[in-house]
Design a protein around this motif. Structure first.
Motif, PDB file in Angstrom:
ATOM      1  N   ASP A  68       0.838  -1.207   0.000  1.00  0.00           N
ATOM      2  CA  ASP A  68       0.000   0.000   0.000  1.00  0.00           C
ATOM      3  C   ASP A  68       0.872   1.256   0.000  1.00  0.00           C
ATOM      4  O   ASP A  68       0.589   2.224  -0.709  1.00  0.00           O
ATOM      5  CB  ASP A  68      -0.918   0.020   1.227  1.00  0.00           C
ATOM      6  CG  ASP A  68      -2.017  -1.033   1.167  1.00  0.00           C
ATOM      7  OD1 ASP A  68      -2.289  -1.532   0.053  1.00  0.00           O
ATOM      8  OD2 ASP A  68      -2.583  -1.347   2.224  1.00  0.00           O
ATOM      9  N   HIS A  69       1.940   1.210   0.785  1.00  0.00           N
ATOM     10  CA  HIS A  69       2.844   2.368   0.878  1.00  0.00           C
ATOM     11  C   HIS A  69       3.588   2.587  -0.431  1.00  0.00           C
ATOM     12  O   HIS A  69       3.806   3.733  -0.848  1.00  0.00           O
ATOM     13  CB  HIS A  69       3.836   2.146   2.017  1.00  0.00           C
ATOM     14  CG  HIS A  69       4.836   3.251   2.173  1.00  0.00           C
ATOM     15  ND1 HIS A  69       4.526   4.487   2.710  1.00  0.00           N
ATOM     16  CD2 HIS A  69       6.160   3.305   1.848  1.00  0.00           C
ATOM     17  CE1 HIS A  69       5.600   5.260   2.691  1.00  0.00           C
ATOM     18  NE2 HIS A  69       6.605   4.560   2.180  1.00  0.00           N
ATOM     19  N   MET A  70       3.956   1.513  -1.101  1.00  0.00           N
ATOM     20  CA  MET A  70       4.706   1.616  -2.354  1.00  0.00           C
ATOM     21  C   MET A  70       3.819   2.012  -3.529  1.00  0.00           C
ATOM     22  O   MET A  70       4.285   2.611  -4.498  1.00  0.00           O
ATOM     23  CB  MET A  70       5.372   0.271  -2.676  1.00  0.00           C
ATOM     24  CG  MET A  70       6.454  -0.154  -1.721  1.00  0.00           C
ATOM     25  SD  MET A  70       7.015  -1.845  -2.074  1.00  0.00           S
ATOM     26  CE  MET A  70       7.691  -1.636  -3.718  1.00  0.00           C
ATOM     27  N   SER A  71       2.543   1.666  -3.447  1.00  0.00           N
ATOM     28  CA  SER A  71       1.656   1.788  -4.605  1.00  0.00           C
ATOM     29  C   SER A  71       1.374   3.236  -4.987  1.00  0.00           C
ATOM     30  O   SER A  71       1.056   4.070  -4.133  1.00  0.00           O
ATOM     31  CB  SER A  71       0.338   1.068  -4.324  1.00  0.00           C
ATOM     32  OG  SER A  71      -0.552   1.236  -5.401  1.00  0.00           O
ATOM     33  N   GLU A  72       1.486   3.517  -6.285  1.00  0.00           N
ATOM     34  CA  GLU A  72       1.115   4.825  -6.826  1.00  0.00           C
ATOM     35  C   GLU A  72      -0.348   4.849  -7.247  1.00  0.00           C
ATOM     36  O   GLU A  72      -1.013   5.875  -7.194  1.00  0.00           O
ATOM     37  CB  GLU A  72       1.986   5.146  -8.048  1.00  0.00           C
ATOM     38  CG  GLU A  72       3.402   5.582  -7.698  1.00  0.00           C
ATOM     39  CD  GLU A  72       3.456   7.023  -7.235  1.00  0.00           C
ATOM     40  OE1 GLU A  72       3.155   7.922  -8.041  1.00  0.00           O
ATOM     41  OE2 GLU A  72       3.767   7.248  -6.065  1.00  0.00           O
TER      42      GLU A  72
END
Length: 255
Positions: A68-72
Motif C-alpha cells: 500500500d505504501h509503495m503503490s502509486e
C-alpha cells in the motif's frame, strides 16, 4: 523536492497489478524483483509465481501495508514488480574496455548479491578501482533496479554490468581466454600473499552465505582479509572494496 524526485524515478521502474505484471513476464521484459502480498495464493498469483520461477526472478512476500505504501495507483492487487532500470552490457564490452585502456582485464563476479545498496556500492567500487566490468547472475540475485542505480552514484553509466545465466559456465569460458579467479572467503590465504595481478575475476559472495560451493571450486585462489576485531565478517560491499584496492596495489607495484 529531491527526495520526491528520486521516489518518482524509482516508481517509473515499477509495475502494479496482476495483469500488468503477468503480461510483462510473458512479453519477456526484465523483471528484477517481485513483491507479493503475504497470504495471496489464488490462481492469478500462482501463475505469476510460476512465470517468476521460470525467469529466475527474486520473490519477496511482504505485508499488505508495505505494498500500500509503495503503490502509486492504489490498485496493486497484491502484486508489484520492480523492473530493470538500466540496460545491461556484455562481457565483450568489458574486454573491449580493457583493450581500450591497454590493461589486463579486471572483472568483478558477484555470486548472489541480494541487497540493492550492496550491489550499487560494489559497482561504484569497481569503477573507482579501475575494473572493466561487473558480472551478475540472472537468478537469485538483485539486478539493476532504480535503487541499485542510485546507490552506484552514477557508476553504472561508466562500468559495464553483464547478466549471465550460469556463473560457473561463464567463469570456465573466461578461463579459456586467460583469466584467473580469486574469491573472497575467511578461510583463504591472506590477500597480501595471493597473486591478484594479471587478468583477474574477483568473486564476491552472498551477504549471508558467501561464495557458493560450486563457484568456489572453480576459483583458482581463495583470498581472505586479515581482521583483528571482535566480529566475524565484513559487509559484502566493504569486503569487495578492501580486496579491490589490494588488486590495485599489486597492479601498481608491478608497473
Amino acid at each position: 523536492m529531491e527526495e520526491k524526485k528520486n521516489e518518482m524515478q524509482q516508481n517509473e521502474n515499477r509495475l502494479e497489478g496482476r495483469h500488468s505484471v503477468l503480461e510483462a513476464f510473458r512479453a519477456g521484459q526484465l523483471v528484477e524483483r517481485l513483491l507479493i502480498q503475504k497470504g495471496c495464493k489464488d490462481g492469478p498469483v500462482l501463475t505469476i509465481l510460476r512465470e517468476a520461477k521460470k525467469a529466475g526472478v527474486m520473490v519477496d512476500f511482504v505485508p499488505k501495508d508495505r505494498l500500500d505504501h509503495m503503490s502509486e495507483t492504489g490498485r496493486h492487487q497484491g502484486v508489484i514488480a520492480n523492473m530493470s532500470a538500466f540496460h545491461y552490457s556484455t562481457i565483450e564490452d568489458m574486454f573491449a574496455l580493457a583493450e581500450k585502456k591497454g590493461e589486463a582485464p579486471f572483472f568483478f563476479v558477484l555470486d548472489g548479491i541480494e541487497d540493492p545498496h550492496n550491489l550499487g556500492a560494489i559497482i561504484r567500487t569497481a569503477n573507482l578501482a579501475g575494473a572493466h566490468g561487473v558480472i551478475i547472475p540472472k537468478r537469485r540475485a538483485v539486478g539493476l533496479t532504480a535503487a541499485v542505480v542510485k546507490a552506484s552514484a552514477g557508476a553504472v553509466h561508466y562500468t559495464p554490468v553483464a547478466k549471465v545465466t550460469n556463473l560457473v559456465t561463464t567463469m570456465e569460458e573466461l578461463k579459456e581466454r586467460g583469466m584467473w579467479f580469486a574469491c573472497a572467503d575467511m578461510e583463504g590465504e591472506v590477500m597480501y600473499r595471493t597473486n591478484l595481478t594479471g587478468s583477474l575475476g574477483l568473486v564476491i559472495g552472498n551477504e549471508g552465505t558467501g561464495v557458493s560451493r560450486l563457484v568456489k571450486e572453480h576459483c583458482d585462489y581463495v583470498a581472505s582479509i586479515p581482521m583483528k576485531g571482535d566480529i566475524d565478517s565484513l559487509n559484502a560491499s566493504v569486503a569487495a572494496g578492501v580486496l579491490a584496492f589490494e588488486v590495485v596495489r599489486q597492479r601498481e607495484a608491478k608497473k
